[in-house]
Design an enzyme around this catalytic site. Structure first.
Site, PDB file in Angstrom:
ATOM      1  N   GLN A   1       0.713  -1.254  -0.141  1.00 20.88           N
ATOM      2  CA  GLN A   1      -0.116  -0.145  -0.048  1.00 20.88           C
ATOM      3  C   GLN A   1       0.932   1.269   0.013  1.00 20.88           C
ATOM      4  OE1 GLN A   1      -3.289   2.346   2.612  1.00 20.88           O
ATOM      5  NE2 GLN A   1      -2.786   0.220   3.182  1.00 20.88           N
TER       6      GLN A   1
ATOM      7  N   GLU B   1       1.320  -0.959   8.693  1.00 21.30           N
ATOM      8  CA  GLU B   1       0.412   0.300   9.082  1.00 21.30           C
ATOM      9  C   GLU B   1       0.125   0.622  10.463  1.00 21.30           C
ATOM     10  OE1 GLU B   1      -2.023   3.480   9.153  1.00 21.30           O
ATOM     11  OE2 GLU B   1      -1.619   2.702   7.236  1.00 21.30           O
TER      12      GLU B   1
ATOM     13  N   GLY C   1      -8.587  20.707  19.667  1.00 25.97           N
ATOM     14  CA  GLY C   1      -8.068  21.786  19.353  1.00 25.97           C
ATOM     15  C   GLY C   1      -8.705  23.142  20.186  1.00 25.97           C
ATOM     16  N   GLY C   2      -8.779  24.559  19.607  1.00 24.07           N
ATOM     17  CA  GLY C   2      -9.275  25.530  20.712  1.00 24.07           C
ATOM     18  C   GLY C   2     -10.708  25.711  20.699  1.00 24.07           C
TER      19      GLY C   2
ATOM     20  N   ASP D   1       0.522   3.880   6.149  1.00 25.66           N
ATOM     21  CA  ASP D   1       0.907   3.558   4.432  1.00 25.66           C
ATOM     22  C   ASP D   1       0.470   4.783   3.569  1.00 25.66           C
ATOM     23  OD1 ASP D   1       1.909   1.083   4.807  1.00 25.66           O
ATOM     24  OD2 ASP D   1       0.019   0.056   4.931  1.00 25.66           O
TER      25      ASP D   1
END
Length: 408
Positions: free
Chosen positions: A17, A138, A242-243, A167
């Site tokens: 892959q 992977e 996140g924020g 991959d």
């Protein structure tokens, strides 16, 4: 209309892959990608077959738009033919175990002698050092690149992501390196080595967690729902990382993927409160500001979920987007492959295949206005032996002899 990489010839020695995902994108962008396989073929032609004696979807979905040749690199004549191929290409891509190409007799120094302008691109599991000779797959890359330790819920085990960031994620990194090297060659006339390690590609995609690891030196991460950190970034379920706080909320009718991911930005709270029938919370000092809501995000999302459970995820999507609230339904693989919008965009395409009829695959995610992509079926094993070896001056009679001898 010309293609962006028209005139670029790639010798593709990749398999499985990570490498094929890279070379397929190069082919989509217009490069002539010649997939070099052992006479037995890329192993994925046979892996996870859904139809007997037909190339698997594993293979077809990673090798569209390529040409295929076969060659036994262990034979002396095979090595001679390989040297001729190297002289005739711009890029050589491989993802063998460390040292495999060297053991075939083609070190980087030898390849440079054959073709000073060659871009020699490799995917390895790890960079030089302690891990250099370890095998990587992977989920090994996800494990050692920081993804698994930060994926899942706090009271559960480390979890792999369904996205193939080890991959295919490494493959797209290698595309960037190859294109950069090709551009630099226009100024220098020289080829160079390009190497991407799977561990480092995953690490690059996990950089926000390294950001948060360093922030821990100054106290707990308040946007995380976790109570304990123990000196490392924890698994935080569906928290956005996140924020702006976000979470996956249940929707009707309650199936395994009947969820929608909702992000609550500061301007979105008042319209959300109105929509869920709690307009008073927009002005309530215990709820009105992000700081006030931060220590009870679980309660906030529970309130919103009481409303989302009464609607389907696509109904919720429409209602929240009308209020400019970021959200996204959890789309199953069945929904994605049948989605009309993705089909219209060319993000999911149907391809004709000579043995299986048709199959669906992903389209090229990179859109160039002057270089449209038409996804074509994967090649049969050795389908282009005559055309490509003929261009090297090998006669039809010799090709027959080479096939009999097991060289091709």
């Amino acid at each position: 209309m010309t293609k962006a990489l028209e005139g670029v010839r790639v010798l593709d020695m990749t398999h499985v892959q990570s490498g094929p995902s890279c070379t397929q994108i190069l082919a989509w962008l217009g490069a002539d990608v010649i997939k070099l396989e052992a006479p037995t073929g890329d192993i994925t032609r046979q892996q996870l077959r859904d139809l007997p004696d037909v190339d698997s979807l594993y293979f077809t979905m990673l090798n569209c738009n390529k040409r295929s040749i076969t060659l036994n690199m262990k034979s002396d004549r095979g090595k001679e033919i390989f040297a001729d191929l190297v002289r005739d290409v711009d890029v050589l891509v491989e993802n063998f175990a460390p040292g495999a190409i060297d053991r075939m007799g083609f070190t980087w120094e030898r390849l440079q002698e054959l073709n000073p302008g060659l871009i020699f691109a490799s995917i390895k599991g790890f960079g030089p050092g302690r891990y250099e000779n370890f095998k990587a797959y992977e989920v090994v890359a996800q494990a050692m690149g920081g993804a698994m330790s930060t994926t899942g819920f706090e009271d559960g085990p480390p979890t792999a992501t369904g996205a193939q960031i080890g991959d295919s994620g490494t493959g797209i990194h290698l595309v960037a390196g190859i294109l950069a090297a090709l551009f630099q060659r226009t100024h220098t006339g020289k080829g160079q080595r390009v190497t991407v390690a799977m561990q480092e590609a995953v690490l690059n995609l996990t950089r926000v967690k390294l950001r948060d690891q360093q922030r821990l030196a100054h106290g707990p991460l308040r946007e995380y729902p976790n109570e304990h950190f123990n000196g490392e970034v924890p698994r935080s379920g569906n928290a956005s990382g996140g924020g702006q706080p976000g979470w996956a909320l249940r929707c009707a009718p309650g199936g395994p993927n009947d969820y929608i991911y909702v992000i609550v930005q500061p301007p979105g709270w008042a319209p959300i409160a109105e929509l869920i029938g709690k307009p008073e919370l927009a002005e309530d000092p215990d709820w009105a500001t992000p700081a006030a809501r931060l220590d009870k995000l679980d309660k906030m999302f529970a309130l919103i979920e009481q409303w989302t459970e009464q609607h389907t995820k696509f109904e919720v999507m429409d209602k929240l987007n009308a209020l400019n609230v970021p959200c996204g339904p959890i789309m199953s693989t069945a929904e994605l492959i049948a989605d009309e919008t993705l089909a219209e965009l060319g993000a999911v395409v149907e391809v004709e295949h000579p043995q299986r009829g048709t199959f669906k695959t992903v389209g090229c995610p990179i859109k160039l206005s002057d270089s449209p992509v038409e996804v074509q079926t994967s090649p049969g094993l050795g389908e282009h032996n005559s055309a490509i070896y003929g261009s090297l001056g090998i006669s039809g009679a010799e090709l027959d002899d080479l096939k009999t001898a097991g060289v091709i």
